[in-house]
Design an enzyme around this catalytic site. Structure first.
Site, PDB file in Angstrom:
ATOM      1  N   ASP A  35      29.240  -5.295  45.836  1.00  0.00           N
ATOM      2  CA  ASP A  35      29.748  -5.449  44.471  1.00  0.00           C
ATOM      3  C   ASP A  35      28.658  -4.957  43.522  1.00  0.00           C
ATOM      4  O   ASP A  35      27.740  -5.689  43.162  1.00  0.00           O
ATOM      5  CB  ASP A  35      30.087  -6.919  44.212  1.00  0.00           C
ATOM      6  CG  ASP A  35      30.682  -7.162  42.825  1.00  0.00           C
ATOM      7  OD1 ASP A  35      30.522  -6.290  41.946  1.00  0.00           O
ATOM      8  OD2 ASP A  35      31.290  -8.219  42.628  1.00  0.00           O
ATOM      9  N   GLU A 127      22.616 -16.866  42.268  1.00  0.00           N
ATOM     10  CA  GLU A 127      23.964 -16.325  42.088  1.00  0.00           C
ATOM     11  C   GLU A 127      24.902 -17.386  42.614  1.00  0.00           C
ATOM     12  O   GLU A 127      25.233 -17.411  43.791  1.00  0.00           O
ATOM     13  CB  GLU A 127      24.093 -14.988  42.837  1.00  0.00           C
ATOM     14  CG  GLU A 127      25.258 -14.147  42.324  1.00  0.00           C
ATOM     15  CD  GLU A 127      26.578 -14.574  42.917  1.00  0.00           C
ATOM     16  OE1 GLU A 127      27.075 -15.649  42.503  1.00  0.00           O
ATOM     17  OE2 GLU A 127      27.112 -13.851  43.765  1.00  0.00           O
ATOM     18  N   GLU A 136      33.484 -24.051  44.427  1.00  0.00           N
ATOM     19  CA  GLU A 136      32.363 -24.235  45.365  1.00  0.00           C
ATOM     20  C   GLU A 136      31.307 -25.201  44.864  1.00  0.00           C
ATOM     21  O   GLU A 136      30.484 -25.683  45.620  1.00  0.00           O
ATOM     22  CB  GLU A 136      31.677 -22.909  45.730  1.00  0.00           C
ATOM     23  CG  GLU A 136      32.562 -21.977  46.522  1.00  0.00           C
ATOM     24  CD  GLU A 136      31.834 -20.726  46.977  1.00  0.00           C
ATOM     25  OE1 GLU A 136      30.747 -20.447  46.453  1.00  0.00           O
ATOM     26  OE2 GLU A 136      32.353 -20.047  47.865  1.00  0.00           O
ATOM     27  N   HIS A 284      34.024  -8.605  42.828  1.00  0.00           N
ATOM     28  CA  HIS A 284      34.662  -9.272  43.963  1.00  0.00           C
ATOM     29  C   HIS A 284      35.275 -10.615  43.569  1.00  0.00           C
ATOM     30  O   HIS A 284      36.073 -11.177  44.312  1.00  0.00           O
ATOM     31  CB  HIS A 284      33.664  -9.458  45.120  1.00  0.00           C
ATOM     32  CG  HIS A 284      32.718 -10.586  44.929  1.00  0.00           C
ATOM     33  ND1 HIS A 284      31.623 -10.525  44.092  1.00  0.00           N
ATOM     34  CD2 HIS A 284      32.696 -11.829  45.471  1.00  0.00           C
ATOM     35  CE1 HIS A 284      30.973 -11.672  44.137  1.00  0.00           C
ATOM     36  NE2 HIS A 284      31.599 -12.475  44.966  1.00  0.00           N
TER      37      HIS A 284
END
Length: 350
Positions: A35, A127, A136, A284
């Site tokens: 990406d 990230e 998440e 992505h």
């Protein structure tokens, strides 16, 4: 970071195990590093902050393959602690050695909540972003690291995140629904009775991760939340609320909302923004699409307003849910709750 498979209720340790296991396969790391928008923006942000990174100690939270840690060494970092909970840490250590950086990067296997660093750090890089930004719950780990390991006045990359929503008209949905009316002409069997069942299946309560085309977006995106990573707390992330208001560009049928995010890196000249907007190059993360139960016709300047609430799922704290209260034009106020189905084979980390 980002990932989604089968619905089941698991305890916290089970959730964590599923989450970390999802990053042991090469496909996720390949997708993320490939990406270009993601990886190059991080690289540029780190290099542009070289004055603040040179000679400093850095913590890379969720280091994955260690690419961000190596960018920090390229920017002059004295020491980088690359903390990674899953077995990809072994590959990261090999890559660090392959790049002759083992004297400055220490790969530490474990969660940032449990590892013990030998010193405080002056920079945190991570990230951490998931689908719809918060899927998440990895931001929680970054905030833990900030509170425990970052020196006062230290640098966080990125240091700001924003969430946006916009009404869209997804033509694929209409095509799929109208398909059932075309069967009779093709095969002589009337299948129009499938329409209601198809609509229930397609316009369900799942958060769909799709690439939204610019021409299907019906208004300027409206910002409904902003997070300052220097000050935001984990408690605030348990229920992130915000109002929105926008006006439609023209005549169309609104059948969904699109949610996207941006993160901002402070830089000496001007901030650098990583955007997942449908108006920007694809990443992505794509966009989070929330399908309404019924499409609503709008014309030029029809008002679309409401409130968004994002919160962790009761079944899995790492899964994000989104509740939207909305009013479109003169229609009565509607409400719908959405969730990401579960762990899939698509994912993300460094």
């Amino acid at each position: 970071m980002s990932h989604v498979g089968k619905k089941r209720k698991v305890d916290k340790s089970g959730q964590d195990r599923l989450y970390f296991d999802s990053y042991t396969d090469v496909t996720i790391h390949e997708e993320m590093i490939a990406d270009h928008v993601r990886t190059n923006t991080y690289r540029m942000a780190i290099l542009r902050n070289s004055e603040l990174i040179r000679g400093k100690v850095v913590l890379d939270v969720g280091a994955g393959t260690g690419v961000l840690s190596m960018f920090c060494v390229q920017a002059g970092a004295k020491k980088v602690f690359a903390v990674e909970a899953c077995s990809i840490a072994e590959q990261a250590a090999n890559i660090v050695q392959q790049n002759n950086m083992e004297d400055r990067i220490e790969v530490i296997r474990g969660t940032v909540e449990t590892v013990d660093l030998p010193e405080q750090v002056e920079v945190i890089v991570s990230e951490w972003m998931g689908y719809a930004l918060l899927h998440e719950s990895m931001l929680n780990s970054v905030l833990f690291a900030r509170d425990k390991w970052l020196k006062p006045g230290g640098l966080i990359l990125p240091n700001k995140a924003e969430l946006y929503i916009s009404p869209i008209s997804d033509p694929v949905v209409e095509d799929r629904l109208q398909f059932w009316y075309t069967v009779k002409d093709r095969y002589g069997v009337d299948m129009s009775g499938m329409y209601g069942f198809a609509r229930k299946c397609i316009m369900n309560s799942d958060i769909a991760m799709n690439s939204v085309h610019v021409e299907d977006v019906l208004s300027h995106p409206a910002r409904f939340a902003e997070l300052d990573l220097n000050t935001v707390s984990v408690d605030e992330l348990r229920s992130l609320k915000g109002k929105f208001k926008c006006e439609s560009f023209g005549s169309a049928a609104v059948n969904a909302f699109c949610v996207h995010f941006t993160v901002t890196f402070p830089c000496p000249d001007k901030p650098l923004v990583l955007s997942t907007s449908p108006f920007k190059p694809e990443t992505h993360w794509k966009q989070a699409v929330l399908y309404l139960d019924d499409a609503v016709e709008v014309v030029q300047d029809t008002a679309v307003s409401g409130e968004v609430c994002m919160y962790p799922s009761e079944d899995s704290g790492r899964h994000i849910c989104i509740h939207v209260d909305y009013t479109i034009g003169e229609e009565k106020r509607q409400s719908k709750s959405f969730s990401i189905p579960d762990w899939s084979s698509e994912g993300h980390t460094q």
